[in-house]
Design a protein around this motif. Structure first.
Motif, short mmCIF file in Angstrom:
data_model
loop_
_atom_site.label_atom_id
_atom_site.label_comp_id
_atom_site.label_asym_id
_atom_site.label_seq_id
_atom_site.Cartn_x
_atom_site.Cartn_y
_atom_site.Cartn_z
N GLY A 104 0.82 -1.23 0.00
CA GLY A 104 0.00 0.00 0.00
C GLY A 104 0.84 1.26 0.00
N GLY A 105 0.26 2.35 -0.54
CA GLY A 105 0.87 3.68 -0.51
C GLY A 105 2.14 3.78 -1.34
N VAL A 106 2.98 4.76 -0.94
CA VAL A 106 4.21 5.06 -1.68
C VAL A 106 5.16 3.86 -1.64
N VAL A 107 5.18 3.19 -0.51
CA VAL A 107 6.06 2.02 -0.37
C VAL A 107 5.72 0.99 -1.43
N ALA A 108 4.44 0.86 -1.71
CA ALA A 108 4.01 -0.12 -2.71
C ALA A 108 4.61 0.21 -4.07
N LYS A 109 4.59 1.51 -4.42
CA LYS A 109 5.11 1.91 -5.72
C LYS A 109 6.60 1.58 -5.82
N VAL A 110 7.35 1.95 -4.80
CA VAL A 110 8.80 1.72 -4.80
C VAL A 110 9.10 0.22 -4.79
N SER A 111 8.42 -0.48 -3.92
CA SER A 111 8.70 -1.91 -3.78
C SER A 111 8.27 -2.66 -5.03
N PHE A 112 7.15 -2.23 -5.62
CA PHE A 112 6.70 -2.88 -6.84
C PHE A 112 7.67 -2.63 -7.98
N LEU A 113 8.12 -1.38 -8.12
CA LEU A 113 9.05 -1.05 -9.22
C LEU A 113 10.34 -1.85 -9.11
N LYS A 114 10.83 -1.99 -7.88
CA LYS A 114 12.06 -2.75 -7.67
C LYS A 114 11.84 -4.22 -8.08
N ALA A 115 10.71 -4.76 -7.66
CA ALA A 115 10.42 -6.16 -7.98
C ALA A 115 10.22 -6.35 -9.49
N ILE A 116 9.52 -5.41 -10.11
CA ILE A 116 9.21 -5.59 -11.53
C ILE A 116 10.48 -5.41 -12.38
N GLN A 117 11.35 -4.51 -11.96
CA GLN A 117 12.58 -4.31 -12.74
C GLN A 117 13.48 -5.55 -12.64
N GLY A 118 13.53 -6.15 -11.48
CA GLY A 118 14.27 -7.40 -11.31
C GLY A 118 13.65 -8.49 -12.17
N ALA A 119 12.34 -8.53 -12.20
CA ALA A 119 11.63 -9.56 -12.97
C ALA A 119 11.88 -9.39 -14.47
N VAL A 120 11.92 -8.15 -14.94
CA VAL A 120 12.15 -7.90 -16.37
C VAL A 120 13.53 -8.41 -16.79
#
Ligand SMILES: [Fe+2]
Length: 138
Positions: free
Chosen positions: A40-56
């Motif tokens: 949730g919130g800003v943490v979600a955006k940062v944590s999601f981006l980190k995870a998605i970039q690793g996944a890519v």
């Protein structure tokens, strides 16, 4: 709500230990993205981006492995399969750009797209090269 979006199933196996290991890792990473967006919130955006970039990055390595296998196997559907990989990488990059530009992005739909694509791709495209996996060493 379940902790994991995708539960690994041996139904996903394609018969090559390298590719199967990478598919397992992709499922794990998709679940990590899912966990990231539920904070949730800003943490979600940062944590999601980190995870998605690793996944890519991981997806690109995985696609390269699969494409090497298909080339070695002289797999007849290679070109169409490679095109699916390229379209997916382009679509994910486009979705990341949209995601980054939004103030309150909701990554849930994005992760659900990833999940559907991965499951559908393994079931309908990767499974088709299964008869060739025994012939090729990676
Ligand atoms: Fe594939």
């Amino acid at each position: 709500m379940a902790n994991e979006l995708i539960a690994w199933s041996d139904d996903f196996l394609v018969g090559n230990s390298v590719i199967d290991g990478q598919h397992k890792e992709l499922v794990r990473m998709t679940n990590e993205c899912w966990a990231g967006c539920r904070i949730g919130g800003v943490v979600a955006k940062v944590s999601f981006l980190k995870a998605i970039q690793g996944a890519v990055l991981y997806v690109k390595t995985h696609f390269a492995t699969e494409e090497e296998f298909m080339r070695k196997a002289r797999y007849p559907l290679f070109a169409a399969h490679k095109k699916q990989h390229e379209d997916f990488v382009a679509e994910v990059a486009a979705q990341i750009r949209v995601f980054e530009s939004e103030d309150n992005p909701n990554p849930t739909a994005f992760v659900e797209y990833l999940m559907h694509w991965i499951l559908e791709h393994i079931a309908n495209s990767d499974k088709k090269y299964m008869p060739y996996t025994a012939k090729v060493q990676l």
